[in-house]
Design an enzyme around this catalytic site. Sequence first.
Site, PDB file in Angstrom:
ATOM      1  N   TYR A 263       0.810  -1.223   0.000  1.00 48.88           N
ATOM      2  CA  TYR A 263       0.000   0.000   0.000  1.00 48.88           C
ATOM      3  C   TYR A 263       0.844   1.275   0.000  1.00 48.88           C
ATOM      4  O   TYR A 263       0.296   2.377  -0.086  1.00 48.88           O
ATOM      5  CB  TYR A 263      -0.924   0.018   1.225  1.00 48.88           C
ATOM      6  CG  TYR A 263      -1.829  -1.182   1.333  1.00 48.88           C
ATOM      7  CD1 TYR A 263      -2.457  -1.721   0.218  1.00 48.88           C
ATOM      8  CD2 TYR A 263      -2.044  -1.807   2.557  1.00 48.88           C
ATOM      9  CE1 TYR A 263      -3.274  -2.835   0.314  1.00 48.88           C
ATOM     10  CE2 TYR A 263      -2.861  -2.922   2.663  1.00 48.88           C
ATOM     11  CZ  TYR A 263      -3.471  -3.421   1.537  1.00 48.88           C
ATOM     12  OH  TYR A 263      -4.283  -4.532   1.642  1.00 48.88           O
TER      13      TYR A 263
ATOM     14  N   LYS B  22     -13.413 -12.306   6.938  1.00 45.23           N
ATOM     15  CA  LYS B  22     -12.983 -13.390   6.061  1.00 45.23           C
ATOM     16  C   LYS B  22     -12.380 -14.556   6.848  1.00 45.23           C
ATOM     17  O   LYS B  22     -12.543 -15.728   6.467  1.00 45.23           O
ATOM     18  CB  LYS B  22     -11.993 -12.868   5.017  1.00 45.23           C
ATOM     19  CG  LYS B  22     -12.626 -11.918   3.998  1.00 45.23           C
ATOM     20  CD  LYS B  22     -13.830 -12.555   3.298  1.00 45.23           C
ATOM     21  CE  LYS B  22     -14.387 -11.683   2.197  1.00 45.23           C
ATOM     22  NZ  LYS B  22     -15.585 -12.281   1.548  1.00 45.23           N
TER      23      LYS B  22
END
Length: 272
Positions: free
Chosen positions: A165, A180
């Site tokens: 990122y 998740k």
Amino acid sequence: MVDYMKKFRLDNQTAFVVGSHGLIGREVTIALASAGARTIGLDLDTNKDRSFDSEMSLKDYDLIFRSFDCANLKLLENNFSRLIKEFNSPTVFINCSYPRTADWDKSSFSEVTINSFRENVDIHMNSYAWIARLAAEVMVKAGNGGSIVQLGSIYGVLAQDLSVYEGTEMHENMTYAVIKGGISSLTRQMASYYGQFNIRVNTLCPGGLSGHIAGKSDTQSPVFVKHYSKKTPLKRLGLAEEVASTALFLASDAASYITGSTVMVDGGWVSI
């Protein structure tokens, strides 16, 4: 002699795809329908993407779309029951939905609020869990077995690599990792219980995919694509069709002895 290609066919089967108009969901819908399944595409507004509906109507597929809000937990059971009354029990159930709140992009550790965290866990992880249970119980009553595939993520298995990122406006997502990871754990528990009814349950975990960012029309930053690709053995992002072909495999008899698995479609990301 075994007809191996026939194992990938879904003739005479009914498949439900939740999130059928999303990046992954639309490819999964096409894959199942092309393999011969009577495919029911479910999404919030099936009239939103008219080009997709029109394209599919020209194909010789047994494909039907219905409006369905998986994030409305109060009406989830009633709405699912209506689908069962109309189409009977599915033998294939694949959840590709990605419900999220308007402040989803503020889910980093430094910005997330308890209200946002709780709501997103409720509408995403809890909706996945409950509708998977509903589908499994319907399959049990029908007595024909079945396959349930839930969409996980590499970030339900590994922590996010923050270096990809750098130089972008992207950041880590606390809520996503919790959701998740929970879905993958649920899959294992469901596989343990529902195996006795010949119902297979697996988690399909994509890595980074080429395409629009969730909730936006923008595609990924070129800087992110470069960072991510460099760290992946295949040196690129994945494609939604590569996830869909794996979903087709898990749905079919070609995967008849696979259950409780977390299947990675990540270009080798988790292997290094």
